[in-house]
Design a protein around this motif. Structure first.
Motif, PDB file in Angstrom:
ATOM      1  N   VAL A 180      29.564  15.188 -14.753  1.00 44.53           N
ATOM      2  CA  VAL A 180      28.945  16.518 -14.858  1.00 44.53           C
ATOM      3  C   VAL A 180      27.830  16.691 -13.829  1.00 44.53           C
ATOM      4  CG1 VAL A 180      29.533  16.688 -17.308  1.00 44.53           C
ATOM      5  CG2 VAL A 180      27.288  15.805 -16.651  1.00 44.53           C
ATOM      6  N   HIS A 181      27.808  15.793 -12.836  1.00 43.61           N
ATOM      7  CA  HIS A 181      26.831  15.861 -11.739  1.00 43.61           C
ATOM      8  C   HIS A 181      25.392  15.748 -12.241  1.00 43.61           C
ATOM      9  CE1 HIS A 181      30.295  17.127  -9.392  1.00 43.61           C
ATOM     10  NE2 HIS A 181      30.495  18.122 -10.260  1.00 43.61           N
ATOM     11  N   GLY A 182      25.208  14.916 -13.263  1.00 42.35           N
ATOM     12  CA  GLY A 182      23.874  14.674 -13.780  1.00 42.35           C
ATOM     13  C   GLY A 182      23.218  13.492 -13.088  1.00 42.35           C
ATOM     14  N   ARG A 211      27.043  24.705 -20.667  1.00 43.71           N
ATOM     15  CA  ARG A 211      25.975  25.674 -20.903  1.00 43.71           C
ATOM     16  C   ARG A 211      25.076  25.854 -19.685  1.00 43.71           C
ATOM     17  NH1 ARG A 211      24.696  26.224 -26.393  1.00 43.71           N
ATOM     18  NH2 ARG A 211      26.646  26.458 -27.544  1.00 43.71           N
ATOM     19  N   GLY A 212      25.212  24.975 -18.697  1.00 47.54           N
ATOM     20  CA  GLY A 212      24.376  25.064 -17.505  1.00 47.54           C
ATOM     21  C   GLY A 212      23.138  24.200 -17.531  1.00 47.54           C
ATOM     22  N   CYS A 213      22.977  23.362 -18.574  1.00 47.90           N
ATOM     23  CA  CYS A 213      21.795  22.498 -18.668  1.00 47.90           C
ATOM     24  C   CYS A 213      21.874  21.370 -17.637  1.00 47.90           C
ATOM     25  CB  CYS A 213      21.692  21.865 -20.052  1.00 47.90           C
ATOM     26  SG  CYS A 213      21.521  23.019 -21.412  1.00 47.90           S
ATOM     27  N   THR A 214      20.718  20.972 -17.134  1.00 49.42           N
ATOM     28  CA  THR A 214      20.635  19.774 -16.306  1.00 49.42           C
ATOM     29  C   THR A 214      20.632  18.555 -17.221  1.00 49.42           C
ATOM     30  OG1 THR A 214      19.363  20.968 -14.645  1.00 49.42           O
ATOM     31  CG2 THR A 214      19.246  18.562 -14.602  1.00 49.42           C
ATOM     32  N   VAL A 215      21.390  17.518 -16.853  1.00 50.80           N
ATOM     33  CA  VAL A 215      21.530  16.330 -17.698  1.00 50.80           C
ATOM     34  C   VAL A 215      20.960  15.109 -16.985  1.00 50.80           C
ATOM     35  CG1 VAL A 215      23.137  14.810 -18.917  1.00 50.80           C
ATOM     36  CG2 VAL A 215      23.603  17.270 -18.780  1.00 50.80           C
ATOM     37  N   GLY A 268      20.605  26.843 -22.074  1.00 52.06           N
ATOM     38  CA  GLY A 268      21.248  27.367 -20.868  1.00 52.06           C
ATOM     39  C   GLY A 268      20.705  26.698 -19.625  1.00 52.06           C
ATOM     40  N   ASN A 269      20.803  27.390 -18.484  1.00 50.65           N
ATOM     41  CA  ASN A 269      20.477  26.754 -17.206  1.00 50.65           C
ATOM     42  C   ASN A 269      18.980  26.582 -16.968  1.00 50.65           C
ATOM     43  OD1 ASN A 269      19.778  29.388 -16.771  1.00 50.65           O
ATOM     44  ND2 ASN A 269      21.234  29.754 -15.110  1.00 50.65           N
ATOM     45  N   LEU A 270      18.148  27.034 -17.888  1.00 49.83           N
ATOM     46  CA  LEU A 270      16.710  26.819 -17.775  1.00 49.83           C
ATOM     47  C   LEU A 270      16.256  25.572 -18.527  1.00 49.83           C
ATOM     48  CD1 LEU A 270      15.401  30.468 -18.299  1.00 49.83           C
ATOM     49  CD2 LEU A 270      15.757  29.261 -16.138  1.00 49.83           C
TER      50      LEU A 270
END
Length: 384
Positions: free
Chosen positions: A154-156, A133-137, A106-108
């Motif tokens: 995806v703004h990674g 899922r909110g993950c940083t990529v 998730g986002n954490l």
């Protein structure tokens, strides 16, 4: 069979090196510097993270991604949140591989992608999964590839993979095989995880790593004769041997596992690897069995002129700390020699953890390359 005369003929080594393996090993230090600069230009050093991620997921094809995950997890220490996402698929080719983020992500969480290709549809799908899922990529891959576009969508954060310093149009097949590609992928990830506080790899430490890699390239280069070249010496010692790689010290473990993978991938040689002191019990029966150097004594008079030499074990001891203190190395030597098993030892010069690990990886990379070239195991580009 190993052609030992080729090891001391730089021109013949160059002619046999169809995949640019020696160049990749020699330019590793330059790759580290270029990759660190690319990471800074991409904004890694300017990040202001709110805290450490709950999990660091690492995805990518091939040995470089496997070793990067192994090394980063080791450097992060006990309780490391680094998790490698293994691919699935029917073949190890870009179009067939697929990755899945865990159901709990998730986002954490942070997803790191490392690939020398960048055309894998499965990695593009993975970035989309992670985003939903909110993950940083964060991805390290060649510039102007489909993966770069997917990460931007995806703004990674995308970091272009460092190419060869003197050849910006390096053919893909050479980049995929050269040992230097490992450092091109790993260095931006080190910069990032240092920034978020998961491990320590500040710019000055990476510069020391680059200097150490340059030093090993000078010691182990093709122009240096075998008798004073530790990588060529190790390659010659491993001719017609089954390498039994024992490691001691935390960061020597990833170096040993990478060496075993490189021997298989580059030179087609099997190898066993284990960490001391557990290796002593795990491999004691092997050293006493038919692979022992003293095995098969009862058919001493058989004519072996037309037979290939028997495969016997040879212990390779990799250590990342000087002799002294609590160590199983003397017991390891006694066990090997008690079974007439020869032993080769590599120990880096003093330095911090990243420096000594870089030295072990660089020296064993050179040894795997020399073994591949001198045994005729380096195919033309596109045939492997």
């Amino acid at each position: 069979m190993l052609d030992e005369s080729l090891l001391d003929t730089p021109e013949a080594l160059a002619d046999a090196d169809h995949r640019g393996l020696l160049r990749g090993a020699a330019e590793a230090g330059a790759r580290v510097r270029t990759a660190a600069r690319h990471a800074a230009e991409a904004g890694v050093t300017a990040l202001k993270p709110d805290g450490r991620p709950r999990a660091v997921l690492i995805a990518g094809p091939g040995a470089a991604a496997i070793c990067a995950a192994d090394l980063l997890g080791t450097l992060a220490g006990p309780g490391s949140p680094v998790i490698r996402l293994a691919p699935t698929g029917v073949a190890p080719v870009a179009g067939a591989l697929r990755w899945e983020v865990p159901g709990w992500s998730g986002n954490l969480d942070l997803l790191l992608i490392a690939t020398p290709d960048g055309t894998e549809p499965g990695l593009a799908l993975l970035t989309d999964q992670a985003y939903r899922r909110g993950c940083t990529v964060v991805a390290v891959a060649p510039a102007r590839t489909p993966l770069a576009d997917s990460v931007a969508a995806v703004h990674g954060l995308f970091v272009p993979m460092a190419t060869a310093p003197y050849d910006q149009d390096e053919p893909e097949e050479l980049a995929a095989s050269a040992p230097g590609v490992f450092w091109a992928l790993l260095t931006p990830l080190l910069c990032l995880l240092d920034r978020i506080g998961l491990l320590s790899a500040p710019p000055e430490a990476l510069e020391k790593v680059a200097d150490r890699l340059d030093h090993i390239a000078q010691r182990c280069g093709p122009a240096i004769a075998t008798y004073s070249n530790p990588a060529k010496t190790l390659a010659a010692e491993l001719a017609d041997a089954l390498p039994v790689i024992w490691t001691e010290g935390t960061s020597a473990g990833p170096a040993g596992r990478r060496f075993a993978g490189a021997l298989a991938e580059l030179s087609g040689r099997p190898a066993l690897v284990a960490e001391l002191p557990e290796a002593l019990s795990a491999h004691s029966a092997l050293l006493a069995g038919p692979l022992a150097a003293g095995a098969d004594p009862d058919d001493f008079f058989r004519d072996r002129v037309d037979e290939p030499p028997a495969l016997h074990a040879r212990v390779v001891l990799l250590r990342d700390r000087p002799i002294g203190g609590l160590t199983a190395a003397p017991t390891a030597r006694d066990l090997a020699l008690s079974h007439d098993t020869p032993i080769s030892e590599l120990e880096p010069e003093s330095g911090d953890e990243l420096e000594t690990l870089a030295e072990l990886i660089a020296m064993t990379d050179f040894a795997a390359v020399y073994l591949a070239l001198a045994s005729g195991a380096s195919p033309e580009p596109g045939t492997s």
